[in-house]
Structures are given as structure tokens and as C-alpha cells.
Design a protein around this motif. Structure first.
Motif, PDB file in Angstrom:
ATOM      1  N   THR A 140       0.932  -1.114   0.028  1.00  0.00           N
ATOM      2  CA  THR A 140       0.056   0.012   0.307  1.00  0.00           C
ATOM      3  C   THR A 140       0.828   1.093   0.172  1.00  0.00           C
ATOM      4  OG1 THR A 140      -0.123   0.166   2.418  1.00  0.00           O
ATOM      5  CG2 THR A 140      -1.958  -1.312   1.249  1.00  0.00           C
ATOM      6  N   LEU A 141       0.385   2.369  -0.250  1.00  0.00           N
ATOM      7  CA  LEU A 141       1.064   3.524  -0.289  1.00  0.00           C
ATOM      8  C   LEU A 141       1.738   3.814   1.277  1.00  0.00           C
ATOM      9  CD1 LEU A 141       1.992   6.196  -2.094  1.00  0.00           C
ATOM     10  CD2 LEU A 141       0.097   7.389  -1.057  1.00  0.00           C
ATOM     11  N   ASP A 142       0.995   3.746   2.020  1.00  0.00           N
ATOM     12  CA  ASP A 142       1.737   3.695   3.597  1.00  0.00           C
ATOM     13  C   ASP A 142       2.579   2.674   3.810  1.00  0.00           C
ATOM     14  OD1 ASP A 142       0.367   6.182   4.016  1.00  0.00           O
ATOM     15  OD2 ASP A 142      -1.615   5.213   5.063  1.00  0.00           O
ATOM     16  N   GLY A 143       2.254   1.575   3.377  1.00  0.00           N
ATOM     17  CA  GLY A 143       3.234   0.403   3.934  1.00  0.00           C
ATOM     18  C   GLY A 143       4.494   0.381   3.150  1.00  0.00           C
ATOM     19  N   LEU A 144       4.630   0.914   1.713  1.00  0.00           N
ATOM     20  CA  LEU A 144       5.910   1.130   1.085  1.00  0.00           C
ATOM     21  C   LEU A 144       6.377   2.269   1.518  1.00  0.00           C
ATOM     22  CD1 LEU A 144       4.458   0.123  -2.716  1.00  0.00           C
ATOM     23  CD2 LEU A 144       6.012  -1.183  -1.310  1.00  0.00           C
ATOM     24  N   THR A 145       5.858   3.271   1.895  1.00  0.00           N
ATOM     25  CA  THR A 145       6.609   4.367   2.452  1.00  0.00           C
ATOM     26  C   THR A 145       7.414   4.015   3.665  1.00  0.00           C
ATOM     27  OG1 THR A 145       4.806   5.879   1.837  1.00  0.00           O
ATOM     28  CG2 THR A 145       6.203   6.768   3.375  1.00  0.00           C
ATOM     29  N   HIS A 146       6.573   3.319   4.660  1.00  0.00           N
ATOM     30  CA  HIS A 146       7.271   2.421   5.802  1.00  0.00           C
ATOM     31  C   HIS A 146       8.661   1.898   5.314  1.00  0.00           C
ATOM     32  CE1 HIS A 146       8.005  -0.344   9.026  1.00  0.00           C
ATOM     33  NE2 HIS A 146       7.580   0.821   9.887  1.00  0.00           N
ATOM     34  N   GLN A 147       8.047   0.883   4.386  1.00  0.00           N
ATOM     35  CA  GLN A 147       9.340   0.005   3.944  1.00  0.00           C
ATOM     36  C   GLN A 147      10.598   0.629   3.493  1.00  0.00           C
ATOM     37  OE1 GLN A 147       8.837  -3.217   4.365  1.00  0.00           O
ATOM     38  NE2 GLN A 147       9.784  -4.373   2.854  1.00  0.00           N
ATOM     39  N   THR A 148      10.285   1.513   2.541  1.00  0.00           N
ATOM     40  CA  THR A 148      11.470   2.258   1.722  1.00  0.00           C
ATOM     41  C   THR A 148      12.122   3.212   2.869  1.00  0.00           C
ATOM     42  OG1 THR A 148      10.007   4.074   0.903  1.00  0.00           O
ATOM     43  CG2 THR A 148      10.518   2.189  -0.585  1.00  0.00           C
ATOM     44  N   TYR A 149      11.583   3.828   3.698  1.00  0.00           N
ATOM     45  CA  TYR A 149      12.147   4.700   4.686  1.00  0.00           C
ATOM     46  C   TYR A 149      12.985   3.759   5.657  1.00  0.00           C
ATOM     47  CZ  TYR A 149      10.737   9.257   2.626  1.00  0.00           C
ATOM     48  OH  TYR A 149      10.632  10.402   1.880  1.00  0.00           O
ATOM     49  N   GLY A 150      12.260   2.868   6.153  1.00  0.00           N
ATOM     50  CA  GLY A 150      12.701   1.699   7.096  1.00  0.00           C
ATOM     51  C   GLY A 150      14.205   1.223   6.757  1.00  0.00           C
ATOM     52  N   ALA A 186      17.010   2.055   5.557  1.00  0.00           N
ATOM     53  CA  ALA A 186      18.411   2.812   5.997  1.00  0.00           C
ATOM     54  C   ALA A 186      18.210   2.712   7.501  1.00  0.00           C
ATOM     55  CB  ALA A 186      18.362   4.306   5.357  1.00  0.00           C
ATOM     56  N   LYS A 187      16.987   2.674   8.239  1.00  0.00           N
ATOM     57  CA  LYS A 187      17.029   2.706   9.573  1.00  0.00           C
ATOM     58  C   LYS A 187      17.536   1.257  10.257  1.00  0.00           C
ATOM     59  CE  LYS A 187      13.156   6.032  10.070  1.00  0.00           C
ATOM     60  NZ  LYS A 187      11.712   6.146  10.401  1.00  0.00           N
ATOM     61  N   VAL A 188      16.965   0.406   9.829  1.00  0.00           N
ATOM     62  CA  VAL A 188      17.537  -0.813  10.159  1.00  0.00           C
ATOM     63  C   VAL A 188      18.935  -1.211   9.835  1.00  0.00           C
ATOM     64  CG1 VAL A 188      14.962  -1.765  10.090  1.00  0.00           C
ATOM     65  CG2 VAL A 188      16.662  -2.145   8.109  1.00  0.00           C
ATOM     66  N   GLN A 189      19.542  -0.761   8.634  1.00  0.00           N
ATOM     67  CA  GLN A 189      20.846  -0.867   8.639  1.00  0.00           C
ATOM     68  C   GLN A 189      21.723  -0.188   9.571  1.00  0.00           C
ATOM     69  OE1 GLN A 189      21.159   0.226   4.161  1.00  0.00           O
ATOM     70  NE2 GLN A 189      22.058  -1.753   3.933  1.00  0.00           N
ATOM     71  N   ARG A 190      21.350   0.862  10.246  1.00  0.00           N
ATOM     72  CA  ARG A 190      21.721   1.665  11.302  1.00  0.00           C
ATOM     73  C   ARG A 190      21.522   1.093  12.595  1.00  0.00           C
ATOM     74  NH1 ARG A 190      24.195   6.499  10.222  1.00  0.00           N
ATOM     75  NH2 ARG A 190      23.317   7.310  12.202  1.00  0.00           N
ATOM     76  N   GLY A 191      20.803  -0.051  12.729  1.00  0.00           N
ATOM     77  CA  GLY A 191      20.273  -0.685  14.053  1.00  0.00           C
ATOM     78  C   GLY A 191      19.143   0.052  14.660  1.00  0.00           C
ATOM     79  N   LEU A 192      18.244   0.721  14.011  1.00  0.00           N
ATOM     80  CA  LEU A 192      17.276   1.244  14.523  1.00  0.00           C
ATOM     81  C   LEU A 192      15.893   0.325  14.084  1.00  0.00           C
ATOM     82  CD1 LEU A 192      18.100   4.856  13.372  1.00  0.00           C
ATOM     83  CD2 LEU A 192      18.523   3.968  15.797  1.00  0.00           C
ATOM     84  N   GLU A 193      15.077   0.695  14.940  1.00  0.00           N
ATOM     85  CA  GLU A 193      13.491  -0.049  14.587  1.00  0.00           C
ATOM     86  C   GLU A 193      13.313   0.855  13.270  1.00  0.00           C
ATOM     87  OE1 GLU A 193      11.963  -2.700  15.868  1.00  0.00           O
ATOM     88  OE2 GLU A 193      13.699  -2.685  16.896  1.00  0.00           O
ATOM     89  N   PRO A 194      12.507  -0.157  12.155  1.00  0.00           N
ATOM     90  CA  PRO A 194      12.120   0.614  11.075  1.00  0.00           C
ATOM     91  C   PRO A 194      11.089   1.760  11.321  1.00  0.00           C
ATOM     92  CG  PRO A 194      11.171  -1.497  11.069  1.00  0.00           C
ATOM     93  CD  PRO A 194      12.079  -1.356  12.258  1.00  0.00           C
ATOM     94  N   ASP A 195      10.426   1.644  12.429  1.00  0.00           N
ATOM     95  CA  ASP A 195       9.264   2.873  12.686  1.00  0.00           C
ATOM     96  C   ASP A 195       9.891   3.770  13.516  1.00  0.00           C
ATOM     97  OD1 ASP A 195       9.096   0.994  14.599  1.00  0.00           O
ATOM     98  OD2 ASP A 195       7.267   0.783  14.927  1.00  0.00           O
TER      99      ASP A 195
END
Length: 583
Positions: free
Chosen positions: A511-521, A523-532
Motif C-alpha cells: 500500500t502507499l503507507d506500507g511502501l513508505t514505511h518500507q522504503t524509509y525503514g 536505511a534505519k534498520v541498516q543503522r541498527g534502528l527500528e524501522p518505525d
């Protein structure tokens, strides 16, 4: 209040709104009462060429004020005076099929000039008037139209003409005060003073060309042009003798003669008195010393009236042009705007700015930002957080005293629709497929609720979308680029497609919201952060996200930028995305 409902006049009274329109309406009521007449608001348009978006302010400003008065139950009227008895003064540029051979018509009334090639109208004036009136109707403008050709030829102004001729020495003395004003300092200033802003005729003629002053100009009954000179006139008999450059000479009784008109600087104040006009704004060029509006302050009393309230309106720009000119060609007309934006949005552009504020009507990528602002205002109105002036502008945009304008029932961002239309080449089945994924809780199952906005977007993509913004999705994977991926890039693509560390497989985020969360997430998880995780001010994270998006653009569309990544992914489809991003 639902997302398609807007405030009604009962919910926000005129005095509570207190925007510039309401304040002017208050002034007009007071002025009309002082004069012992009803409020009459006027616009003057010369149909010498396309009625462009600069001229449109000459129409919209009085319309908004008159409409506010009608909302209050006041017996007000908006009249539009079509200056179609003006002379055809030059061959306009940019009108298809019209070349210098049309110079043979210079000096004739606009209603005596043939229409442009291919037109079914009766005359040059009728062609441009009908096009403008169709747009006026689309945006809800109601008015009484007056053809100056019909008025003069019917003898409606005969007494006013004879009165002006009897008072020609008084008129001449008034005009003489302004004939020695300093000339324009440069070419730009001269052009600004000469170009028509839409208020009245394009010429600033005051009738002083001959050896004797006469405020009247005959159209020759032989050649039809105004290349005439009055040789003699008798006030008692109204016998007038004129000669023309074509060689024709005749003597007529002015009280019966119907081929001629008052010169512009006298004509305008005469009509103020005839129509009892109380409010008529004018452009910057009519506000300068010696201009028609300023001279009218002294000329209107000659006809037993006072100059109307006439605040200045600033010019409307387009594409970096500070002022539009119908005579130079190329300036967009209301129909051009209505092809790519909804009528309420066009009305809003004129209603939200005070008259003395200039603004641009955007047709390029800026139009998407205009729609972002419009949608933000609608959300504020829905939430009850909009300010009084914002609500007033919104109300004036979406409805008049007579009708509510068509609105799009279900709003999807203009830029999102543009991306989808562009990627799908307007294939409506594909458009619906993509848009269905915008909202999982309330999926879009048909396109009609997206109209008329969707229709405007389709027209914009076809005619105004910048060439470098059109998106072409790769047909096959870029194997060379995929082989050269760094380990960090491979990991990022894997997280996007397969999920992990809090991210789902991409199909589960479709979904638009789901893919927004996915694409922005990613780089976050690659830095050890939670995706949200909500992270502010982390420049390294922002740089990593931008680098990831640039990588996706290169692999998907072969360039560094494009539509918003979530929209682009939806448009391409999950199966094709996997194909293009899998090393």
C-alpha cells in the motif's frame, strides 16, 4: 463535516469572515447608500484578443464582491462591458492563421473584423468573447453582459454623446492638465503604460489629435475605419462634417448618426454615469497620473456622476512573465487553466490574494505544489482548524450565491495522480490497479470518484508535464549496475524485497503507507534502528536514505530522480520490481 462538505454561509457569516472581499463589500454598501443607488460592480473587457488570466482578474474581483453582496441578500449586480466597438489597432501575435494581411482591418470596430480562420463566430470580437464567456460560466460567474457595439449602434448613448460635444471645451481643459506629463523613462515603463490590463479599451486616446478638440470619433461609412477627422460641428443642429483618409467626406446629423463613439477617456466615465457604477477596480496602468481612471475623477461629474470606488489590482503572472498582454499573444486564458485544474482551485487563486497582491498561475511542476496547498486547506477545514480568512477564501472558491461548483468526491494528491498517469500512459485499467493499493482500509474500486481531478491531471501530463520529469520504467534489469552493487547496497535491496529486522516482504507492504514505511525503514534498520523509529536531525541517516532512493531510481528508471518512490513502486508492480532489483 465530511471531506467533501465545506462551510456554508450560515456557518460563517460575512462579518465573521472579514476577508478582503467582505471589507470591500462593506465599503460598496456604504458608498451605494451615499449615492442613493443600488450596488453595481463593473468589469470592462476589450475582446481584441484572447481574454487571458490577467484580464480575468478584472472579472473575478468585481464578481467576488458582487457575489458577497448577493450572499447577504443585497440587490447587487455585476455587469461586464464588452468594449467590442473599440478599434482593431494592430495584428496580434500568436493567433493561428492570422498574419500581417490582417492589417487591412486596422481602424475598424472589433465587431466589423472577420473572426480568426476556422472560427464559426460572426466577428473577431464575438470569437474571443464567446471563448471567455464559456470559461466564466464554468467558474460560476453570473453577470449582465453589455455589447458596446449594440449600445452605440442602437443610439443608447445619443444624449450622452451630444452632452459631451456641448461640453467639449470643459472636457478638453480637464484633459489638457495631463497632456504634458513626463514621458516614460524607458521602454519597459512605456510598454507597461500602453498595454491593456483588461479594464476598458486598449488605447488611451483622448480625442486631441485634430486642430479642434472633439470627444467623438466617427467610423467612416465608406471604409468602416476611424481614420477620420471632424471638420465642423454645430451644437444646435448637431450637424457634423467629417473626412476620412480614404477620401470619403460627408455631413451628418449627429443626433441620428450611429457610426462612431466617444473617445476612450470620455467614454469610460460616461458609462459609469449611464450604468450608475459604484465599484470598478482597475489595473496598475490605469492608476498612474493621466490614465483613464485618474482623469475620470474629473470627467465623471461632467456626466452627473462620481468615479466609482476603484481599488487597484496587481498583475497576474505566468511562467515568469510579470504582466500578460493579449495583444502580444502566448498568454494563457482561463480555458487553459481549467483544462488542468478544477474550477474551485482557479477561483481560490484569485480569492485568497488581496487585489493589490500579484501572483502567478502555475502550469508547470508548481501546479502540484498549488494542489498540495489546496488539499492542506481542505484538511484544515475538515478538522475545524482553518482560520476565518482561509474559510472565506475556500467558501468563495467552492460556491457562489447561486450554486456550488463541482468538486472531486475523493481526493488523491495531484502529484500522485500525475505520477501514476505518466507511468501508465493514461491506461485507466492500470491506473485503477495502482490506485487500489493506496489505502488498504478503503481501497479505490472505481475512477469516477476521482473526477474531475483525474481528468485535469491527465490533461496536465499530456500538455504541461516537463519533458525531463516523464518517467520511463526499464524494460529489463540493468545487469551491469546490479553486478557492481556494494555490499551495503545489496543488503538494502534485500531488506526492501525480502524484509527482515522488522520489515516484511515487500508484497506484504503493498500500500502507499506500507511502501513508505518500507522504503524509509531500510536505511534505519541498516543503522541498527527500528524501522518505525522517529529520528530527527540525523544527517547521516538522511544521506543514507537519499542514496538508497537514488539507487532505486537508477535501477528502475535509469536516472537519479523520479516520482515518489512508494508511488513508483505501486505503479511498476511487485513482480516487475523484483525483476528489476534482483541481482
Amino acid at each position: 463535516m465530511t471531506e467533501t462538505q465545506q462551510p456554508t454561509p450560515e456557518q460563517a457569516t460575512p462579518h465573521e469572515r472579514a476577508d478582503w472581499v467582505s471589507r470591500l463589500a462593506d465599503e460598496v454598501i456604504v458608498e451605494a447608500e451615499r449615492r442613493g443607488t443600488r450596488p453595481v460592480a463593473a468589469s470592462g473587457i476589450s475582446p481584441s484578443g484572447p481574454i487571458h488570466l490577467g484580464n480575468f482578474r478584472e472579472v473575478m474581483s468585481p464578481h467576488l464582491v458582487a457575489d458577497e453582496l448577493l450572499r447577504r441578500g443585497v440587490d447587487a449586480e455585476h455587469l461586464i462591458s464588452w468594449d467590442d466597438y473599440d478599434r482593431f489597432r494592430k495584428v496580434p501575435a500568436g493567433i493561428e492563421g492570422v498574419d500581417e494581411s490582417w492589417a487591412e482591418h486596422i481602424g475598424k470596430p472589433l465587431t466589423s473584423v472577420p473572426p480568426p480562420p476556422g472560427s464559426t463566430a460572426d466577428s473577431w470580437a464575438a470569437h474571443f468573447r464567446s471563448a471567455a464567456e464559456a470559461s466564466f460560466a464554468e467558474v460560476g460567474i453570473r453577470y449582465r453582459g453589455i455589447s458596446q457595439t449594440e449600445q452605440y449602434r442602437a443610439g443608447a448613448y445619443t444624449e450622452q454623446i451630444l452632452h459631451a460635444m456641448r461640453h467639449r471645451r470643459e472636457i478638453d481643459a480637464i484633459l489638457a492638465q495631463y497632456r504634458t506629463l513626463p514621458a516614460a523613462k524607458d521602454e519597459d515603463e512605456a510598454l507597461q503604460a500602453a498595454l491593456d490590463a483588461g479594464s476598458g479599451a486598449a488605447s488611451e486616446d483622448d480625442g486631441s489629435a485634430g486642430t479642434q478638440y472633439y470627444p467623438y470619433k466617427p467610423y467612416c461609412t465608406s471604409c468602416g475605419k476611424d481614420l477620420t477627422t471632424i471638420e465642423a460641428y454645430d451644437d444646435d443642429s448637431t450637424e457634423l462634417t467629417y473626412s476620412c483618409q480614404c477620401g470619403h467626406r460627408e455631413t451628418v446629423l449627429l443626433r441620428e448618426f450611429r457610426s462612431g463613439k466617444l473617445v476612450w477617456k470620455v467614454d469610460w466615465p460616461m458609462r459609469w454615469a449611464f450604468e450608475r457604477v459604484v465599484f470598478e477596480p482597475s489595473g496598475v496602468d490605469h492608476q498612474s497620473p493621466g490614465s483613464s481612471f485618474q482623469v475620470g475623477l474629473q470627467l465623471a461629474p461632467v456626466f452627473g456622476w462620481e468615479r466609482p470606488l476603484g481599488p487597484m489590482y496587481a498583475f497576474v503572472g505566468f511562467g515568469g512573465v510579470a504582466k500578460m498582454s493579449s495583444s502580444r499573444g502566448g498568454a494563457p486564458i482561463p480555458a487553459d487553466a481549467l483544462a488542468v485544474m478544477e474550477a474551485p482551485v482557479l477561483r481560490w487563486l484569485y480569492a485568497r490574494r488581496r487585489m493589490n497582491q500579484s501572483f502567478d498561475v502555475a502550469f508547470g511542476s508548481e501546479l502540484q505544489r498549488t494542489y498540495d496547498e489546496w488539499d492542506a486547506l481542505l484538511r484544515k477545514a475538515d478538522a475545524g482548524t482553518a482560520q476565518a480568512a482561509e474559510l472565506a477564501a475556500l467558501e468563495r472558491a467552492t460556491a457562489t450565491a447561486h450554486e456550488r461548483l463541482p468538486e472531486t468526491p475523493r481526493r488523491v494528491a495531484y502529484r500522485t495522480l500525475a505520477s501514476v498517469v505518466d507511468i501508465t500512459f493514461g491506461d485507466e485499467a492500470q491506473i485503477l490497479r495502482i490506485l487500489r493499493g493506496l489505502d488498504a482500509d478503503d481501497p479505490i474500486v472505481e475512477l469516477d470518484p476521482l473526477r474531475p481531478r483525474l481528468d485535469k491531471v491527465e490533461a496536465w501530463v499530456a500538455t504541461h508535464m516537463p519533458a525531463d520529469e516523464h518517467t520511463a520504467v526499464r524494460e529489463t534489469p540493468d545487469r551491469e549496475a546490479l553486478d557492481d552493487l556494494t555490499e551495503v547496497e545489496r543488503e538494502a535491496l534485500g531488506l526492501l524485497l525480502e524484509g527482515g529486522m522488522g520489515l516484511p516482504p515487500i508484497e506484504e507492504a503493498w500500500t502507499l503507507d506500507g511502501l513508505t514505511h518500507q522504503t524509509y525503514g531500510v536505511a534505519k534498520v541498516q543503522r541498527g534502528l527500528e524501522p518505525d523509529a522517529i529520528v530527527k536531525g540525523d544527517k547521516q541517516l538522511s544521506a543514507a536514505q537519499r542514496a538508497f532512493f537514488a539507487l532505486l531510481y537508477r535501477l528502475l528508471v535509469g536516472r537519479e530522480t523520479g516520482p515518489r518512490i512508494p508511488t513508483l513502486l505501486l505503479a511498476i508492480g511487485s513482480e516487475r520490481v523484483r525483476s528489476l532489483l534482483t541481482a
